[in-house]
Design a protein around this motif. Sequence first.
Motif, short mmCIF file in Angstrom:
data_model
loop_
_atom_site.label_atom_id
_atom_site.label_comp_id
_atom_site.label_asym_id
_atom_site.label_seq_id
_atom_site.Cartn_x
_atom_site.Cartn_y
_atom_site.Cartn_z
N GLU A 1 67.56 19.63 -57.10
CA GLU A 1 66.36 20.43 -56.86
C GLU A 1 66.39 21.68 -57.73
OE1 GLU A 1 64.95 20.79 -52.91
OE2 GLU A 1 63.28 22.06 -53.53
N GLY A 2 65.26 22.00 -58.29
CA GLY A 2 65.24 23.15 -59.19
C GLY A 2 63.86 23.76 -59.30
N ILE A 3 63.72 24.52 -60.35
CA ILE A 3 62.50 25.29 -60.60
C ILE A 3 61.80 24.68 -61.80
CG2 ILE A 3 61.73 27.55 -61.45
CD1 ILE A 3 64.22 28.56 -59.64
N ARG A 4 60.50 24.50 -61.64
CA ARG A 4 59.73 23.81 -62.67
C ARG A 4 58.66 24.76 -63.21
NH1 ARG A 4 55.10 21.77 -62.07
NH2 ARG A 4 54.19 20.19 -63.43
N VAL A 5 58.74 25.05 -64.50
CA VAL A 5 57.78 25.93 -65.15
C VAL A 5 56.88 25.08 -66.02
CG1 VAL A 5 57.53 27.78 -66.86
CG2 VAL A 5 59.29 27.94 -65.08
N CYS A 6 55.62 24.99 -65.64
CA CYS A 6 54.66 24.19 -66.41
C CYS A 6 53.67 25.16 -67.05
CB CYS A 6 53.96 23.20 -65.49
SG CYS A 6 52.66 22.28 -66.32
N ILE A 7 53.69 25.23 -68.36
CA ILE A 7 52.93 26.28 -69.04
C ILE A 7 51.60 25.72 -69.56
CG2 ILE A 7 53.07 28.17 -70.71
CD1 ILE A 7 56.15 27.56 -70.82
N THR A 8 50.57 25.86 -68.73
CA THR A 8 49.20 25.56 -69.15
C THR A 8 48.43 26.85 -68.91
OG1 THR A 8 48.85 24.69 -66.91
CG2 THR A 8 49.25 23.07 -68.64
N ASN A 9 48.81 27.88 -69.65
CA ASN A 9 48.39 29.25 -69.35
C ASN A 9 48.11 30.00 -70.64
OD1 ASN A 9 48.29 31.98 -68.47
ND2 ASN A 9 49.53 31.45 -66.67
N HIS A 10 46.84 30.35 -70.86
CA HIS A 10 46.52 31.05 -72.11
C HIS A 10 46.87 32.53 -72.05
CE1 HIS A 10 42.77 33.18 -70.84
NE2 HIS A 10 42.55 32.14 -70.06
N ARG A 11 47.31 32.98 -70.86
CA ARG A 11 47.62 34.41 -70.70
C ARG A 11 49.11 34.71 -70.78
NH1 ARG A 11 43.08 34.40 -66.31
NH2 ARG A 11 41.35 35.06 -67.65
N SER A 12 49.96 33.68 -70.75
CA SER A 12 51.40 33.91 -70.80
C SER A 12 51.82 34.44 -72.16
CB SER A 12 52.17 32.61 -70.53
OG SER A 12 51.84 32.09 -69.27
N LYS A 13 52.79 35.37 -72.13
CA LYS A 13 53.41 35.84 -73.36
C LYS A 13 54.90 35.55 -73.27
CE LYS A 13 50.22 39.72 -73.99
NZ LYS A 13 50.12 41.20 -74.06
N SER A 14 55.58 35.56 -74.40
CA SER A 14 57.01 35.22 -74.36
C SER A 14 57.78 36.17 -73.44
CB SER A 14 57.59 35.20 -75.77
OG SER A 14 57.22 36.35 -76.47
N GLU A 15 57.38 37.42 -73.42
CA GLU A 15 58.07 38.40 -72.55
C GLU A 15 58.01 38.00 -71.07
OE1 GLU A 15 55.27 41.16 -74.13
OE2 GLU A 15 54.61 41.82 -72.13
N ASP A 16 56.98 37.21 -70.70
CA ASP A 16 56.87 36.77 -69.30
C ASP A 16 58.02 35.85 -68.91
OD1 ASP A 16 54.42 38.08 -68.57
OD2 ASP A 16 53.37 36.66 -69.87
N PHE A 17 58.56 35.15 -69.88
CA PHE A 17 59.66 34.23 -69.58
C PHE A 17 60.99 34.97 -69.48
CE2 PHE A 17 56.16 32.03 -71.57
CZ PHE A 17 55.86 31.11 -70.58
N ASP A 18 61.12 36.04 -70.27
CA ASP A 18 62.28 36.93 -70.09
C ASP A 18 62.25 37.50 -68.67
OD1 ASP A 18 62.88 36.60 -72.85
OD2 ASP A 18 61.53 38.25 -73.38
N LEU A 19 61.06 37.95 -68.28
CA LEU A 19 60.91 38.54 -66.95
C LEU A 19 61.23 37.53 -65.85
CD1 LEU A 19 58.05 40.96 -66.03
CD2 LEU A 19 58.80 39.25 -64.39
N LEU A 20 60.81 36.28 -66.07
CA LEU A 20 61.09 35.21 -65.09
C LEU A 20 62.58 35.09 -64.83
CD1 LEU A 20 60.46 32.58 -63.44
CD2 LEU A 20 60.60 31.36 -65.62
N LEU A 21 63.35 34.98 -65.91
CA LEU A 21 64.79 34.77 -65.72
C LEU A 21 65.47 35.98 -65.12
CD1 LEU A 21 66.02 32.57 -68.71
CD2 LEU A 21 65.04 31.93 -66.50
N SER A 22 65.04 37.17 -65.52
CA SER A 22 65.68 38.36 -64.93
C SER A 22 65.30 38.49 -63.45
CB SER A 22 65.35 39.62 -65.72
OG SER A 22 63.97 39.88 -65.68
#
Lengths: 483, 483
Positions: free
Chosen positions: A451-472
Amino acid sequence: MNMNEETLDPVDWAPLRAVAHTAVDDLLGLTENLRSGPVWKSMPEDVQKFFQQSLPQEGEALEKIYADVMEKIVPYRTGNIHPRFWGWVMGNGSGTAMIGEFIKAGINLNAGGGFQSGAFVERQVIRWCCQMMGYPETASGLFVGGGSMANLVGIAVARNQMAQWNMRQEGLQGENKKLIAYASREVHSSVQKAIELLGMGNENLRLIGTDSFFRINIEELSKAILRDRNNGHIPFCIIGCAGTVNTGAMDDLAALAEICKEEKIWFHVDGAFGALAAIAPELRHLVAGMEQADSIAFDMHKWMYMPYAAGCVLVKNAAAHRHTFSLTPTYLSHAEGGLAGGESWFSEFGIELSRSFEALKVWMNIREHGIKKFGRIIHQNVRQAQYLGKLVEANPDFELLAPVTLNIVCFRYLKNGSNEKQLNEFNHKLLIRLQQSGKAAPSNTIVNGKEGIRVCITNHRSKSEDFDLLLSALRELAEGQVT
Amino acid sequence: MNMNEETLDPVDWAPLRAVAHTAVDDLLGLTENLRSGPVWKSMPEDVQKFFQQSLPQEGEALEKIYADVMEKIVPYRTGNIHPRFWGWVMGNGSGTAMIGEFIKAGINLNAGGGFQSGAFVERQVIRWCCQMMGYPETASGLFVGGGSMANLVGIAVARNQMAQWNMRQEGLQGENKKLIAYASREVHSSVQKAIELLGMGNENLRLIGTDSFFRINIEELSKAILRDRNNGHIPFCIIGCAGTVNTGAMDDLAALAEICKEEKIWFHVDGAFGALAAIAPELRHLVAGMEQADSIAFDMHKWMYMPYAAGCVLVKNAAAHRHTFSLTPTYLSHAEGGLAGGESWFSEFGIELSRSFEALKVWMNIREHGIKKFGRIIHQNVRQAQYLGKLVEANPDFELLAPVTLNIVCFRYLKNGSNEKQLNEFNHKLLIRLQQSGKAAPSNTIVNGKEGIRVCITNHRSKSEDFDLLLSALRELAEGQVT
């Protein structure tokens, strides 16, 4: 005749107009400032209770109702308009689409049939979709509520076209030969739903194994078809996955097309989001073979970021499509002029007769941005998935659970000294805590029992920094209160 | 990571905000001034050609797109927002619903499932619908695209519940016993569509004769059931009509409920518009027995004047409803908290998984006006139909083609010295001319072989004077250019 007639229209339109302008400012303001707010907020119990009130007998002021909408409904939305929403497969919407939906409700045309502008717009967008998918413009198509309906329509046409009898008249009742469908184990549940609804029985949907990339095993498929033929059954449809919901896997569509051609089987592609990879030149090779499909299902409210609903189905053989659904009783008869004129009606290509004008917002958005920009942002989402995948791999606290082949990243947090069962429980809770924090909203996954976490990116508003923020944020939660 | 990331959002929101405010003024202005404009306008050929343009590669200014919408789409709508639109069965919409649809697109929540406000609103409106229909609040319900979908869902539950085997697993394939459905000859074509789609075959839908009021012949129905039982078939569903589309006839629902109880047959009511007569105390007796149905289909975008889409299905046995559609694969698993929490998901009660938040506009409108006012306007429409019926009867130029039992008036213009064939042709042309004149928009009908004009009043904007205008416009056209 003195009737003292009433209407739902106001006597004085000024207050309604004022609320409408307030809504424009409030909702566009919300959209502009999404990043500063939480992705999602859990509805408190007192607000939940508010929705227990029984049927209102008398009216209330619109201003009061609007205040309730803004206070009790708007804050507790799904959250998929936010830049850090990556749960399930949802799009975001856009300001232009909001205007489109307002106009849609204003003119409130019935897109089911008749001689009216909605039919021209929908036909044009369907032609655009054909161009996007490498389909001939002679194909037919239909806007539907979503991928589930699109799959149902495609498989219904397949059923009626491939049966060796008059399916509409006789149905499946009393037939000895069985119609059999095929798809990989990773196929979306809506395909099972369609098979069941169409009366074919889930036991007649063969779920074929997959390789390490979660793509359908072609050899196993061929054997299953042969076995069914030897048993006197009719293999009628193969459903190829263009982007599985769990990991984003792409079946080898060219190989499936080849089998369908040889075996004379209908080839339906469930491309709910993955089909839209065709728009991006860098990704188009992933869906090679899709253009050979007999029907394609996809959702522009997923990877084209439209608000709900903007599902679509294309069928290469327009006559087969129409022949499955067309019914024209007296009260729907077409005329040579007036309102009942025009080309064939959309109601003859699907289940619904009255239909809302969902094509308008898509038409406006595609014109505003041009299809190339959509292709760039779709590709951007794939690059963001690769970026997140590398971040996960580079970080010993996290483990990637499946190869990143499209826009989906499945991973989990590793807690020292935990066994598999504990890791599953920990990641399950971690996801809920993350959603509750309002910082990001992926959904859950189970890959090979993990079991884990699933990130499905169908998002025109996401920026790369959002993924840094996710992991932190995950690390912080994992090291903090989640126990 | 330097991606030069793009978004569909504007850098500067001011121009988009300006277009949105312009749209509010333009569309509310249009709505306020409907009466002064034509009901319907035929789209000129040069405008038709505009919609031939191929897929836009690059973007354009929103102001230009908005201008095209106002110039090339808005004027050529179906026209059902107008006070003198009475074609087919269509509602009008309202200013409040326009605001609701704007907010819907703005928050763009997925009403399919999860812990979010849309589920609370939809559940509340469903409970309100149960109250409106005299149903217990333990019934389940679902917003759907329209009556066709609502009928499909109801009949699908009936099929799965009444079969003597595991329908989802085994389907209809290989079964010897046949499931048989029953409805009057006047039943809506969507019922045939549902039967076909569900794999049961149109030949297993028995169409029963009607009386002079176009109501199902109960004796003939009973005989048909007996005959099918004697032949080893399984009578599984009777579809009662609460308001037939052609003449507004109401089957004797209490008698049908009685038969279904005795025979252990599922009772489904197609009440697309007629079910809403239950809201008006003066009309409620017309649908007596409906509350005994196992499932009811109706459209609030018809006789509750909502914009598309606001279809609804209610099922008394919620477990049977859920059991027909529920599928929860890993990626849809519910959680004990976070976004995937909450009660059972709407996606488990119908075909669609992603779902748009159609309940919002209905919730806002019912609160704004209170249900009593809806009841008054529904009754007002019936009184208007009676008024028009009397005008027709009092006028030797016109002939009533069917009794006025609800909100539908079927009639024709009588031209001296014409035979039946000529009268049919004349009235056919007369209707088209009337629509083209923009003065009123009924649709056509054929009653007992006679072609005529059908006025279906599901319109909160109609006034009695509009029906005077209708007859004078028809007379003027009939005496003038129509030859």
